[in-house]
Design a protein around this motif. Structure first.
Motif, PDB file in Angstrom:
ATOM      1  N   MET A 741      12.650 -17.065 -20.804  1.00 51.29           N
ATOM      2  CA  MET A 741      12.138 -16.379 -19.611  1.00 51.29           C
ATOM      3  C   MET A 741      12.893 -15.071 -19.383  1.00 51.29           C
ATOM      4  O   MET A 741      12.304 -14.065 -18.965  1.00 51.29           O
ATOM      5  CB  MET A 741      12.291 -17.299 -18.383  1.00 51.29           C
ATOM      6  N   MET A 742      14.202 -15.099 -19.656  1.00 52.56           N
ATOM      7  CA  MET A 742      15.002 -13.868 -19.543  1.00 52.56           C
ATOM      8  C   MET A 742      14.479 -12.818 -20.511  1.00 52.56           C
ATOM      9  O   MET A 742      14.370 -11.630 -20.188  1.00 52.56           O
ATOM     10  CB  MET A 742      16.480 -14.180 -19.848  1.00 52.56           C
ATOM     11  N   LEU A 743      14.125 -13.268 -21.722  1.00 51.44           N
ATOM     12  CA  LEU A 743      13.598 -12.365 -22.740  1.00 51.44           C
ATOM     13  C   LEU A 743      12.234 -11.809 -22.331  1.00 51.44           C
ATOM     14  O   LEU A 743      11.885 -10.665 -22.651  1.00 51.44           O
ATOM     15  CB  LEU A 743      13.501 -13.117 -24.066  1.00 51.44           C
ATOM     16  N   ASP A 744      11.465 -12.640 -21.612  1.00 52.57           N
ATOM     17  CA  ASP A 744      10.157 -12.199 -21.122  1.00 52.57           C
ATOM     18  C   ASP A 744      10.311 -11.062 -20.109  1.00 52.57           C
ATOM     19  O   ASP A 744       9.502 -10.131 -20.085  1.00 52.57           O
ATOM     20  CB  ASP A 744       9.438 -13.391 -20.484  1.00 52.57           C
ATOM     21  N   LEU A 745      11.387 -11.177 -19.276  1.00 54.39           N
ATOM     22  CA  LEU A 745      11.627 -10.143 -18.273  1.00 54.39           C
ATOM     23  C   LEU A 745      12.256  -8.888 -18.880  1.00 54.39           C
ATOM     24  O   LEU A 745      11.988  -7.759 -18.428  1.00 54.39           O
ATOM     25  CB  LEU A 745      12.542 -10.692 -17.168  1.00 54.39           C
ATOM     26  N   ASP A 746      13.111  -9.073 -19.877  1.00 55.68           N
ATOM     27  CA  ASP A 746      13.809  -7.927 -20.478  1.00 55.68           C
ATOM     28  C   ASP A 746      13.924  -8.141 -21.989  1.00 55.68           C
ATOM     29  O   ASP A 746      14.916  -8.713 -22.476  1.00 55.68           O
ATOM     30  CB  ASP A 746      15.194  -7.787 -19.847  1.00 55.68           C
ATOM     31  N   PRO A 747      12.933  -7.668 -22.766  1.00 53.13           N
ATOM     32  CA  PRO A 747      12.939  -7.872 -24.223  1.00 53.13           C
ATOM     33  C   PRO A 747      14.155  -7.256 -24.914  1.00 53.13           C
ATOM     34  O   PRO A 747      14.538  -7.688 -26.007  1.00 53.13           O
ATOM     35  CB  PRO A 747      11.644  -7.176 -24.674  1.00 53.13           C
ATOM     36  N   THR A 828       2.205 -19.397 -28.756  1.00 57.91           N
ATOM     37  CA  THR A 828       2.677 -18.006 -28.742  1.00 57.91           C
ATOM     38  C   THR A 828       4.161 -17.862 -28.998  1.00 57.91           C
ATOM     39  O   THR A 828       4.652 -16.766 -29.287  1.00 57.91           O
ATOM     40  CB  THR A 828       2.360 -17.368 -27.374  1.00 57.91           C
ATOM     41  N   LYS A 829       4.903 -18.977 -28.870  1.00 54.30           N
ATOM     42  CA  LYS A 829       6.367 -18.970 -29.009  1.00 54.30           C
ATOM     43  C   LYS A 829       7.019 -18.092 -27.947  1.00 54.30           C
ATOM     44  O   LYS A 829       8.116 -17.564 -28.142  1.00 54.30           O
ATOM     45  CB  LYS A 829       6.802 -18.487 -30.402  1.00 54.30           C
ATOM     46  N   LYS A 830       6.345 -17.933 -26.822  1.00 58.54           N
ATOM     47  CA  LYS A 830       6.876 -17.174 -25.696  1.00 58.54           C
ATOM     48  C   LYS A 830       6.780 -18.008 -24.430  1.00 58.54           C
ATOM     49  O   LYS A 830       5.888 -18.852 -24.301  1.00 58.54           O
ATOM     50  CB  LYS A 830       6.103 -15.863 -25.504  1.00 58.54           C
ATOM     51  N   VAL A 831       7.740 -17.765 -23.490  1.00 61.25           N
ATOM     52  CA  VAL A 831       7.758 -18.487 -22.215  1.00 61.25           C
ATOM     53  C   VAL A 831       7.721 -17.467 -21.085  1.00 61.25           C
ATOM     54  O   VAL A 831       8.590 -16.589 -21.005  1.00 61.25           O
ATOM     55  CB  VAL A 831       9.024 -19.366 -22.081  1.00 61.25           C
ATOM     56  N   GLU A 832       6.708 -17.555 -20.239  1.00 58.68           N
ATOM     57  CA  GLU A 832       6.593 -16.644 -19.114  1.00 58.68           C
ATOM     58  C   GLU A 832       7.567 -17.036 -18.010  1.00 58.68           C
ATOM     59  O   GLU A 832       7.754 -18.229 -17.732  1.00 58.68           O
ATOM     60  CB  GLU A 832       5.168 -16.644 -18.570  1.00 58.68           C
ATOM     61  N   GLY A 837       9.823 -14.192  -7.425  1.00 55.81           N
ATOM     62  CA  GLY A 837      10.709 -13.063  -7.686  1.00 55.81           C
ATOM     63  C   GLY A 837      11.714 -13.335  -8.763  1.00 55.81           C
ATOM     64  O   GLY A 837      12.923 -13.187  -8.538  1.00 55.81           O
ATOM     65  N   PRO A 838      11.300 -13.762  -9.946  1.00 53.45           N
ATOM     66  CA  PRO A 838      12.262 -14.055 -11.024  1.00 53.45           C
ATOM     67  C   PRO A 838      13.015 -12.806 -11.462  1.00 53.45           C
ATOM     68  O   PRO A 838      12.462 -11.705 -11.484  1.00 53.45           O
ATOM     69  CB  PRO A 838      11.381 -14.594 -12.152  1.00 53.45           C
ATOM     70  N   SER A 839      14.281 -12.988 -11.786  1.00 54.29           N
ATOM     71  CA  SER A 839      15.109 -11.889 -12.285  1.00 54.29           C
ATOM     72  C   SER A 839      16.087 -12.440 -13.302  1.00 54.29           C
ATOM     73  O   SER A 839      16.356 -13.649 -13.345  1.00 54.29           O
ATOM     74  CB  SER A 839      15.874 -11.218 -11.140  1.00 54.29           C
ATOM     75  N   GLU A 841      19.267 -12.001 -13.363  1.00 54.43           N
ATOM     76  CA  GLU A 841      20.458 -12.502 -12.668  1.00 54.43           C
ATOM     77  C   GLU A 841      20.239 -13.942 -12.183  1.00 54.43           C
ATOM     78  O   GLU A 841      21.118 -14.803 -12.319  1.00 54.43           O
ATOM     79  CB  GLU A 841      20.808 -11.596 -11.482  1.00 54.43           C
ATOM     80  N   LYS A 842      19.055 -14.194 -11.608  1.00 53.89           N
ATOM     81  CA  LYS A 842      18.748 -15.553 -11.124  1.00 53.89           C
ATOM     82  C   LYS A 842      18.704 -16.545 -12.279  1.00 53.89           C
ATOM     83  O   LYS A 842      19.179 -17.675 -12.170  1.00 53.89           O
ATOM     84  CB  LYS A 842      17.417 -15.558 -10.383  1.00 53.89           C
ATOM     85  N   LEU A 843      18.123 -16.109 -13.398  1.00 51.10           N
ATOM     86  CA  LEU A 843      18.021 -17.004 -14.556  1.00 51.10           C
ATOM     87  C   LEU A 843      19.385 -17.263 -15.177  1.00 51.10           C
ATOM     88  O   LEU A 843      19.657 -18.375 -15.658  1.00 51.10           O
ATOM     89  CB  LEU A 843      17.071 -16.399 -15.589  1.00 51.10           C
ATOM     90  N   GLU A 844      20.287 -16.274 -15.167  1.00 46.52           N
ATOM     91  CA  GLU A 844      21.645 -16.493 -15.678  1.00 46.52           C
ATOM     92  C   GLU A 844      22.400 -17.485 -14.795  1.00 46.52           C
ATOM     93  O   GLU A 844      23.160 -18.322 -15.302  1.00 46.52           O
ATOM     94  CB  GLU A 844      22.389 -15.161 -15.754  1.00 46.52           C
ATOM     95  N   ALA A 845      22.170 -17.399 -13.462  1.00 43.67           N
ATOM     96  CA  ALA A 845      22.790 -18.363 -12.542  1.00 43.67           C
ATOM     97  C   ALA A 845      22.259 -19.767 -12.815  1.00 43.67           C
ATOM     98  O   ALA A 845      23.004 -20.760 -12.770  1.00 43.67           O
ATOM     99  CB  ALA A 845      22.522 -17.952 -11.095  1.00 43.67           C
ATOM    100  N   ALA A 846      20.955 -19.858 -13.133  1.00 43.25           N
ATOM    101  CA  ALA A 846      20.353 -21.158 -13.458  1.00 43.25           C
ATOM    102  C   ALA A 846      20.954 -21.720 -14.741  1.00 43.25           C
ATOM    103  O   ALA A 846      21.169 -22.940 -14.865  1.00 43.25           O
ATOM    104  CB  ALA A 846      18.835 -21.004 -13.598  1.00 43.25           C
TER     105      ALA A 846
END
Length: 923
Positions: A741-747, A828-832, A837-839, A841-846
């Motif tokens: 998901m982090m990769l989806d937000l910032d490739p 697709t080998k991708k995760v949305e 408001g995903p970000s 920073e939030k995903l790193e905290a998760a």
């Protein structure tokens, strides 16, 4: 230390070949000359816990007269039959899933005190019952640790005696020859508690609360003294009783009784009785209560006959039975799922014998035409219709709605409420289990010879009620009367009856968190603390006596070594005709001990509760030689190893060191002292709560290993471990999805963090991922269905209409959407990115939270794997002073809930509150 005069030395037990009264120096020299020159294993540890290997059972022919001893089956394969029928609500077919029980309960298999060879009800004095780091660590290291702890104990004992100048008590003055091994032999003085002028306590007379205490004979009744009323929760009642002149006490009690409300109506907010804060001790410690009120016992429901189309079959023929015989048939038929019992030949034999007796007494069995059917062979009995009926009833009961189950429970609770509490010296105290045992089939523990016998229904005419003189005697069921009503304020039980299987007495006692049981626990651990002062002398003396020329002294010293080093129970004499043939150290027989050069001793016998004890110990060479001597020909199978020693004699000897000291105190002392030293060595820095809990459990595990508290691997252990592994893999998969998901937000993160950071773990194969995704979808569906049912139940309870089926269909769309999402991700080998408001920073905290959850589960997994063969509960609940756990909790800021369940927190409230946040308290 000498055991005393020659008059005190026991004669050899009269049951076969006896040892010589003395040991000549020539015999000793001959045994020394035969010493093996091979390397000896580390002394003082258990080196094995399992079956006997046939090829490792070589035994000195001069000892046993035979080359090898036939091996027994593995302890893992042994069958343990457990009588768990005390739960009135449980189906007869259900057995406990584990053989380990809350150790504070009394054993069903304990013998009653005997008089002149006959079984008699206990006297007033006989009725005070108590409720009663790595496995892979090298043996040498464990043995060295144990030796170091014993050296520390010796230094501490000398230091305590030097500081308090405590005088050793006289050897014989406080001891009676006829005293039982489990009664206090003398009262410790004020200065004999932990070597300091400790506070006195007004505890119970019987000072130990180990679960292996038999109902034993007591000392003669003390002269009537002026009983001092116990502090009561109702200050007015207490003050009135205590302040009244001698001649008016009875009148005051009567007045208090007349003014008191029903037991269950007492104000729950009454002042708590903190007995551990008392500074004065009662003058007459044998008096347990001044006033006692209760409402009697709860009888099981009457038997309801089977439907007419449900019959017992004999040789294919449906038979009609009298109601008593039909009920007996259901005992067996309703537990057909418990194959470990119903397929046991002894269980079948005993049931059929008792069933036949009931048939003969009630007119036998008849076919549908009234013709007598002679039931002669158990194999021709068919209980399948009975089991099918029971199984259908159980399923229907389980299928009821939560509202129906809650309503039934509420009705049962309301019915039982008057019996759950009593008034003890004006205080509201909880009753342990006021239920009379339901009739059924006796399971027993271990390989019990009476397993399968029919336990008859207990009638009021068999029950004795113990209650205060001024209290209202509870009414027996209509048409019945009590066997007797007594007013024994030196007994702690409320009701008593004798069961028909072994003739044992069953008691209704106060709960584990009651004042009486708390005091018993407190006194048990205080006595173990007192042993610290004398342990070095005791060990030095029995080590010296291992080479005594007097056979009785050498046998006693050897037994003390085994009890102290390996936590063997002392053992009591039994009526083997009526009891299961269980033994302890002092009652070991020739066939229970196998010797393997140079210093390994193999024990194999039925211990407490008929549970098989199998273990191999490495021992001191002198102990090995002594056991070799005690097995010397012409001794053979059936002969006693310690034929010049009894448990009573051993405990009388121990009491010469310390008032009231018995063999079982060593188990408590060794566990508590070892745990104390291990906890003191801990160095905890920057550890999480889960890590601290594991450190505590590691110490507890070492105590269990060193003190020989082992168990067989539970049947569910492997399944539990697999579940934990799956949970950990599921969290790792969730971590991978979060990274994607982090990769989806910032490739650009792929280049920044590297491709390896976003790789799926190798063991999370494509097949496993799809299986796990299916599990997640089904799990979500189950949760949605459960929530829908609960919402409907709440609406119905509130008088609203239930939600329509279309609402459930709408809710289940979420699971369908999840399933579609997984299919898309796999393609697709991708995760949305998900959430509001995903970000990044939030995903790193998760991710950090997921890492912590994984670490916690890995700690739990390692802990559980380490505990699979070690009984931590036995040590923590029965033998380790609970104040040590409280100190650890306070010192390292770990919630006490992590160590003690709610039930245990209530049981050990005295320990939690007496220590509080004082992390400096020491055992």
């Amino acid at each position: 230390m000498s055991s005393g005069s020659e008059d005190d030395k026991p004669l050899a037990k009269v049951n076969g070949h006896a040892s010589a009264p003395t040991i000549s120096k020539a015999d000793d020299r001959a045994m020394d000359a035969a010493d093996s020159k091979v390397h000896m294993a580390p002394v003082g540890v258990s080196i094995r816990n399992g079956p006997v290997d046939q090829d490792r059972m070589d035994v000195d022919s001069s000892v046993s007269g035979q080359a090898k001893r036939k091996s027994r089956t593995s302890i893992d394969q042994s069958i343990n039959y457990k009588d768990d029928s005390s739960d009135d609500e449980a189906p007869l077919a259900k057995r406990s899933k584990t053989q380990h029980k809350q150790p504070d309960s009394d054993s069903d298999d304990e013998p009653i005190a005997k008089k002149n060879g006959a079984r008699l009800p206990p006297s007033a004095k006989n009725t005070d019952m108590d409720v009663d780091s790595d496995d892979d660590e090298p043996l040498g290291k464990i043995a060295a640790k144990k030796a170091n702890i014993e050296k520390e104990a010796a230094k501490e004992a000398k230091s305590i005696r030097a500081g308090t100048k405590a005088k050793k008590p006289a050897a014989k003055k406080a001891v009676k020859d006829e005293s039982s091994d489990d009664e206090p032999l003398a009262k410790p003085t004020k200065r004999q508690v932990n070597g300091t002028a400790a506070k006195k306590t007004n505890g119970v007379k019987k000072e130990e609360s180990d679960s292996d205490v038999p109902i034993a004979k007591r000392a003669k009744k003390a002269p009537a003294a002026k009983p001092a009323a116990k502090p009561a929760a109702k200050p007015a009642a207490k003050a009135a009783t205590k302040a009244a002149p001698k001649g008016k006490v009875a009148a005051v009690k009567k007045s208090v009784k007349e003014e008191s409300k029903d037991i269950t109506d007492e104000d729950d907010e009454e002042e708590e009785y903190k007995w551990w804060e008392e500074s004065a001790k009662k003058e007459d410690d044998s008096i347990k209560w001044t006033t006692l009120e209760h409402n009697g016992v709860i009888f099981p429901e009457d038997y309801q006959r089977l439907p007419k189309d449900v019959k017992l079959l004999y040789d294919g023929t449906p038979v009609e039975l009298d109601i008593e015989a039909e009920e007996a048939a259901t005992f067996f038929g309703f537990m057909l799922n418990s194959t470990v019992n119903v397929e046991n030949p002894t269980f079948q034999k005993n049931f059929f014998r008792d069933f036949k007796e009931i048939l003969d007494r009630t007119g036998g069995a008849k076919d549908k035409n009234g013709k007598k059917v002679d039931i002669k062979e158990f194999e021709k009995l068919d209980f399948s219709q009975l089991w099918a009926y029971k199984d259908a009833q159980t399923k229907a009961k389980n299928a009821r709605s939560s509202a129906e189950k809650k309503a039934e429970k509420a009705e049962r609770d309301k019915r039982d409420a008057p019996y759950l509490y009593c008034k003890w010296d004006g205080r509201k105290e909880k009753v342990g289990n006021p239920r009379v045992e339901i009739p059924g089939l006796f399971r027993g523990r271990g390989d019990h010879p009476k397993t399968g016998c029919i336990k008859k229904r207990v009638l009021p005419e068999q029950i004795t009620i113990n209650i205060g003189k001024e209290a209202k005697v509870p009414e027996p069921p209509a048409g019945h009367k009590w066997k007797a009503v007594q007013h024994d304020n030196k007994a702690t039980w409320l009701a008593m009856w004798q069961e028909n299987i072994n003739g044992h007495y069953k008691y209704v006692m106060l709960a584990a968190n009651s004042t009486v049981k708390g005091k018993a626990d407190f006194k048990k651990f205080e006595k173990a603390r007192e042993l610290k002062k004398y342990i070095d002398r005791i060990r030095a003396d029995y080590t010296k006596d291992l080479k005594s020329e007097v056979m009785a002294d050498r046998q006693r010293a050897t037994a003390m070594y085994l009890i102290d080093k390996f936590a063997l129970r002392a053992g009591n004499e039994k009526d083997t005709e009526n009891e299961a043939e269980t033994v302890g150290c002092c009652s070991l027989k020739y066939e229970h001990v196998t010797l393997r050069e140079p210093n390994t001793v193999i024990f194999d016998f039925l211990g407490k509760d008929s549970i098989r004890f199998y273990n191999e110990f490495t021992v001191d060479r002198q102990v090995f030689k002594n056991l070799k001597m005690f097995k010397k020909p012409p001794k053979e199978d059936g002969d006693d190893i310690f034929d010049r020693l009894t448990t009573t004699q051993l405990n009388k000897h121990l009491s010469s060191y310390m008032p009231g000291l018995t063999a079982k105190v060593f188990r408590t002392y060794n566990a508590s002292y070892t745990m104390s030293k291990l906890l003191q060595e801990l160095k905890v820095t920057n550890a999480t709560v889960h890590e601290k809990v594991k450190l505590y459990n590691d110490c507890n595990r070492q105590v269990a290993i060193l003190c020989n508290h082992k168990r067989t691997v539970g049947a569910s252990h492997e399944q539990q471990m697999k579940k934990l592994v799956e949970q950990i893999k599921g969290l790792r998969y969730q971590k991978w999805r979060t990274k994607m998901m982090m990769l989806d937000l910032d490739p650009k993160l792929k280049k920044k963090k590297g491709a390896a950071y976003f790789e799926l773990d190798e063991d999370l194969t494509e097949e496993w991922v799809k299986s796990h995704q299916e599990f997640l979808v089904e799990d979500q569906k189950a949760k949605i269905n459960k929530k829908f049912e609960k919402d409907n139940e709440k609406r119905i309870a509130d008088g609203e209409k239930p939600l329509p089926a279309s609402e459930l269909k709408e809710r289940l769309k979420a699971a369908s959407e999840l399933e579609a999402k997984f299919k898309k991700e796999n393609k697709t080998k991708k995760v949305e990115a998900e959430g509001k408001g995903p970000s990044v920073e939030k995903l790193e905290a998760a991710l950090e939270k997921l890492d912590q959850r994984i670490k916690n589960l890995e700690l739990q997994s390692a802990d559980r794997e380490g505990n699979k063969e070690v009984a931590l509960g036995t040590s923590k609940i029965n033998y380790i002073d609970p104040r040590l756990t409280v100190v650890f909790s306070a010192k390292f800021n770990v919630p006490i809930e992590k160590f003690f369940s709610k039930t245990l927190r209530e049981k050990f409230k005295w320990a939690i509150e007496s220590v509080g946040n004082d992390s400096t308290w020491e055992f």
